[in-house]
Design an enzyme around this catalytic site. Structure first.
Site, PDB file in Angstrom:
ATOM      1  N   CYS A  32       0.366   0.430  10.305  1.00 52.39           N
ATOM      2  CA  CYS A  32      -0.139  -0.679   9.439  1.00 52.39           C
ATOM      3  C   CYS A  32       0.990  -1.483   8.942  1.00 52.39           C
ATOM      4  CB  CYS A  32      -0.746  -0.120   8.502  1.00 52.39           C
ATOM      5  SG  CYS A  32      -1.801  -1.251   7.309  1.00 52.39           S
TER       6      CYS A  32
ATOM      7  N   ARG B  12     -17.849  -1.836  17.741  1.00 55.89           N
ATOM      8  CA  ARG B  12     -17.298  -3.112  17.488  1.00 55.89           C
ATOM      9  C   ARG B  12     -15.823  -3.426  18.226  1.00 55.89           C
ATOM     10  NH1 ARG B  12     -20.238  -5.003  13.387  1.00 55.89           N
ATOM     11  NH2 ARG B  12     -21.513  -3.256  12.269  1.00 55.89           N
TER      12      ARG B  12
ATOM     13  N   CYS C 243     -19.166   3.137   8.557  1.00 50.91           N
ATOM     14  CA  CYS C 243     -18.547   2.275   9.391  1.00 50.91           C
ATOM     15  C   CYS C 243     -17.508   3.240  10.050  1.00 50.91           C
ATOM     16  CB  CYS C 243     -18.178   1.038   9.243  1.00 50.91           C
ATOM     17  SG  CYS C 243     -17.110   0.136  10.427  1.00 50.91           S
TER      18      CYS C 243
ATOM     19  N   CYS D 135       0.681   4.867   6.794  1.00 51.44           N
ATOM     20  CA  CYS D 135      -0.263   4.750   8.158  1.00 51.44           C
ATOM     21  C   CYS D 135       1.008   4.195   8.980  1.00 51.44           C
ATOM     22  CB  CYS D 135      -1.493   4.078   7.903  1.00 51.44           C
ATOM     23  SG  CYS D 135      -2.630   4.731   6.711  1.00 51.44           S
TER      24      CYS D 135
ATOM     25  N   CYS E 174     -19.563  -5.522   3.794  1.00 47.86           N
ATOM     26  CA  CYS E 174     -18.975  -4.308   4.159  1.00 47.86           C
ATOM     27  C   CYS E 174     -17.591  -4.255   3.431  1.00 47.86           C
ATOM     28  CB  CYS E 174     -18.540  -4.108   5.759  1.00 47.86           C
ATOM     29  SG  CYS E 174     -17.547  -2.658   6.075  1.00 47.86           S
TER      30      CYS E 174
ATOM     31  N   CYS F 100     -16.567  -8.566   5.714  1.00 49.52           N
ATOM     32  CA  CYS F 100     -15.936  -6.956   5.327  1.00 49.52           C
ATOM     33  C   CYS F 100     -14.726  -7.394   4.382  1.00 49.52           C
ATOM     34  CB  CYS F 100     -15.436  -6.437   6.670  1.00 49.52           C
ATOM     35  SG  CYS F 100     -14.601  -4.842   6.326  1.00 49.52           S
TER      36      CYS F 100
ATOM     37  N   CYS G  36       0.986  -1.181   0.107  1.00 43.88           N
ATOM     38  CA  CYS G  36       0.034  -0.003  -0.138  1.00 43.88           C
ATOM     39  C   CYS G  36       0.943   1.296   0.196  1.00 43.88           C
ATOM     40  CB  CYS G  36      -0.901  -0.075   1.314  1.00 43.88           C
ATOM     41  SG  CYS G  36      -2.084   1.412   1.395  1.00 43.88           S
TER      42      CYS G  36
HETATM   43  N1  SAM Z   1      -6.641   0.546   3.172  1.00 42.63           N
HETATM   44  C1  SAM Z   1      -8.054   1.020   3.769  1.00 42.63           C
HETATM   45  C2  SAM Z   1      -8.047   2.192   4.763  1.00 42.63           C
HETATM   46  O1  SAM Z   1      -7.021   2.473   5.244  1.00 42.63           O
HETATM   47  O2  SAM Z   1      -9.127   2.557   4.968  1.00 42.63           O
HETATM   48  C3  SAM Z   1      -8.438  -0.250   4.612  1.00 42.63           C
HETATM   49  C4  SAM Z   1      -8.091  -1.196   5.500  1.00 42.63           C
HETATM   50  S1  SAM Z   1      -7.354  -0.690   6.934  1.00 42.63           S
HETATM   51  C5  SAM Z   1      -6.234  -2.188   7.402  1.00 42.63           C
HETATM   52  C6  SAM Z   1      -8.760  -0.590   7.922  1.00 42.63           C
HETATM   53  C7  SAM Z   1      -8.163  -0.064   9.203  1.00 42.63           C
HETATM   54  O3  SAM Z   1      -7.513  -1.002  10.179  1.00 42.63           O
HETATM   55  C8  SAM Z   1      -7.524   1.185   9.809  1.00 42.63           C
HETATM   56  O4  SAM Z   1      -8.118   2.525   9.389  1.00 42.63           O
HETATM   57  C9  SAM Z   1      -7.151   0.895  11.287  1.00 42.63           C
HETATM   58  O5  SAM Z   1      -7.928   1.558  11.921  1.00 42.63           O
HETATM   59  C10 SAM Z   1      -7.171  -0.477  11.545  1.00 42.63           C
HETATM   60  N2  SAM Z   1      -5.976  -1.212  11.635  1.00 42.63           N
HETATM   61  C11 SAM Z   1      -4.877  -1.339  10.615  1.00 42.63           C
HETATM   62  N3  SAM Z   1      -3.740  -1.960  11.264  1.00 42.63           N
HETATM   63  C12 SAM Z   1      -3.884  -2.112  12.584  1.00 42.63           C
HETATM   64  C13 SAM Z   1      -3.168  -2.435  13.682  1.00 42.63           C
HETATM   65  N4  SAM Z   1      -1.837  -2.787  13.637  1.00 42.63           N
HETATM   66  N5  SAM Z   1      -3.615  -2.350  14.888  1.00 42.63           N
HETATM   67  C14 SAM Z   1      -5.117  -1.978  15.064  1.00 42.63           C
HETATM   68  N6  SAM Z   1      -5.659  -1.494  14.041  1.00 42.63           N
HETATM   69  C15 SAM Z   1      -5.167  -1.531  12.737  1.00 42.63           C
HETATM   70  C1  DTB Z   2     -11.506  -1.891  11.409  1.00 47.41           C
HETATM   71  O1  DTB Z   2     -11.565  -0.906  12.030  1.00 47.41           O
HETATM   72  N1  DTB Z   2     -10.827  -3.045  11.869  1.00 47.41           N
HETATM   73  C2  DTB Z   2     -10.606  -4.095  11.035  1.00 47.41           C
HETATM   74  C3  DTB Z   2     -11.588  -3.347   9.722  1.00 47.41           C
HETATM   75  N2  DTB Z   2     -12.002  -2.205  10.287  1.00 47.41           N
HETATM   76  C4  DTB Z   2     -11.082  -3.580   8.465  1.00 47.41           C
HETATM   77  C5  DTB Z   2      -9.168  -4.174  10.599  1.00 47.41           C
HETATM   78  C6  DTB Z   2      -8.457  -4.442  11.915  1.00 47.41           C
HETATM   79  C7  DTB Z   2      -6.902  -4.391  11.556  1.00 47.41           C
HETATM   80  C8  DTB Z   2      -6.433  -5.446  10.855  1.00 47.41           C
HETATM   81  C9  DTB Z   2      -5.112  -5.177  10.693  1.00 47.41           C
HETATM   82  C10 DTB Z   2      -4.168  -6.330   9.980  1.00 47.41           C
HETATM   83  O2  DTB Z   2      -4.641  -7.507  10.347  1.00 47.41           O
HETATM   84  O3  DTB Z   2      -3.255  -6.430   9.672  1.00 47.41           O
HETATM   85 FE1  SF4 Z   3      -2.854   1.194   3.336  1.00 51.03          FE
HETATM   86 FE2  SF4 Z   3      -2.830   0.092   5.846  1.00 51.03          FE
HETATM   87 FE3  SF4 Z   3      -3.088   2.942   5.706  1.00 51.03          FE
HETATM   88 FE4  SF4 Z   3      -4.950   0.947   4.827  1.00 51.03          FE
HETATM   89  S1  SF4 Z   3      -4.258   1.252   6.903  1.00 51.03           S
HETATM   90  S2  SF4 Z   3      -4.189   2.712   3.478  1.00 51.03           S
HETATM   91  S3  SF4 Z   3      -3.885  -0.643   4.112  1.00 51.03           S
HETATM   92  S4  SF4 Z   3      -1.211   1.353   4.788  1.00 51.03           S
END
Ligand code: SAM
Ligand code: DTB
Ligand code: SF4
Length: 334
Positions: free
Chosen positions: A61, A262, A190, A58, A130, A98, A54
């Site tokens: 992530c 959630r 959401c 973030c 979702c 989702c 990606c």
């Molecule tokens: N790329 C899209 C976006 O950022 O909107 C969707 C996927 S992203 C993985 C969805 C959400 O997962 C993020 O907004 C964040 O709140 C949560 N998330 C991602 N990595 C995480 C982590 N290591 N621990 C907790 N929440 C996480």
């Molecule tokens: C949200 O708020 N939590 C979910 C869903 N929306 C997409 C994702 C949780 C984090 C996942 C990070 C991972 O598995 O790497």
């Molecule tokens: Fe990309 Fe992760 Fe940020 Fe979603 S949360 S935009 S998957 S870097």
């Protein structure tokens, strides 16, 4: 509906957040019972339809291309793979699937056409669908609505003030703009955040303030607990104490009484007792899995059988899918 407010002041939200803990849980549990069936928990299944690489930065992530993590990039899954995962989930009592893609934004290309097709077919299985695909234009939101999409996840993650410390490749107003584009359709919103990014209590209150002053409120508010991912800038953040998780859930429940709250990422490290406290405080949804991960291997998720056992133990049941037929409604609308 009476009792629903969109004019919350930060000081009021802070006063709720700082209420003595047992009193706070009691108040949240009372609100929960007024607006929801407290026996029901919605169980959701995440499917990472496109993983890693990606372009966003973030800092929490595992999927950002900027950081060296365990995640192996994976191109868009084919529809049959997604349908098989959804079918197993349905058999286990899951009512919402989702689909997440590690994209900065949706592009108008063949990949989006494939996602629309997946949305349509999973919806036809009688599941709530979702998507969380990054930023959307108004037109893309409309197309997802027409495909039958039930909800779109797009988190604020933290406060407007703290946002640029966590993400530099987009702005808070980009985020709000996508939420607004979804709001113009029949797709539900959401949106929530993450605890444990190094934010202050003031940042948490500020994020809740932004969410609770959206009119209508997001129908769904995920509260994620940071899952510290090796290789990301936040890998050494300390664990968030359970009491702060409970306070955040309870405050969200009180100020957005009709929304689903959630208990999302980070649940795997909570005991059953801790999770029960979260449910008491108004959380009414969880993500469950059969592969022990949320979206990626870096973020563990309890499995269907363990969760079924916990719900049985607590006398809770899985909520069936909503009967609201998005696709039919949107077709009547055009
Ligand atoms: N790329 C899209 C976006 O950022 O909107 C969707 C996927 S992203 C993985 C969805 C959400 O997962 C993020 O907004 C964040 O709140 C949560 N998330 C991602 N990595 C995480 C982590 N290591 N621990 C907790 N929440 C996480
Ligand atoms: C949200 O708020 N939590 C979910 C869903 N929306 C997409 C994702 C949780 C984090 C996942 C990070 C991972 O598995 O790497
Ligand atoms: Fe990309 Fe992760 Fe940020 Fe979603 S949360 S935009 S998957 S870097």
């Amino acid at each position: 509906m009476s009792g629903i407010r969109y004019d919350w002041q930060e000081a009021e939200i802070r006063a709720i957040y700082e209420t003595p803990l047992l009193e706070l849980i009691y108040q949240a549990a009372s609100v929960h019972r007024q607006y929801h069936n407290p026996k029901q928990i919605q169980v959701c299944k995440l499917i990472s339809i496109k993983t890693g690489a990606c372009p966003e930065d973030c800092s929490y992530c595992a999927q950002s291309s900027r950081y060296q993590t365990e995640v192996k990039p994976q191109a868009l899954l084919d529809k049959q793979t997604v349908l098989n995962i959804a079918e197993t989930a349905k058999q286990k009592g899951v009512s919402r699937v989702c689909m997440g893609a590690a994209w900065r934004e949706v592009r108008d290309n063949s990949q989006f056409e494939k996602v629309l097709d997946m949305v349509k077919d999973v919806t036809d299985m009688g599941l709530e669908v979702c998507c969380t695909l990054g930023m959307l234009t108004a037109d893309q939101a409309k197309r997802l609505e027409t495909a039958g999409l039930y909800a779109y996840n797009h988190n604020l993650d933290t406060s407007a003030e703290y946002y640029s410390t966590i993400i530099t490749t987009r702005t808070y107003s980009d985020r709000l703009n996508t939420i607004e584009n979804v709001r113009q359709t029949n797709v539900t919103v959401c949106s929530g955040g993450i605890l444990g990014l190094g934010e202050t209590v003031e940042d948490r209150i500020s994020m809740l303030h932004t969410l609770a002053n959206l009119n209508p409120h997001p129908e769904s508010v995920p509260i994620n607990i940071l899952s510290q991912v090796a290789g990301t800038p936040l890998e050494n953040q300390p664990d968030v104490p359970i009491w702060e998780v409970v306070r955040m859930i309870a405050t969200a429940r009180i100020i957005m009484p009709t929304s689903d709250v959630r208990l999302s990422a980070g649940r795997a490290r909570l005991s059953q007792v801790e999770q029960a406290l979260c449910f008491m405080a108004g959380a009414n949804s969880i993500f469950s899995s059969d592969d022990n991960k949320m979206l990626t291997v870096t973020t563990p998720c309890p499995d269907y059988d363990a969760d079924q056992e916990m719900l049985n133990l607590l006398g809770l049941e899985m909520r069936p899918p909503s009967q609201r037929p998005n696709r039919v409604v949107s077709q009547i609308g055009v």
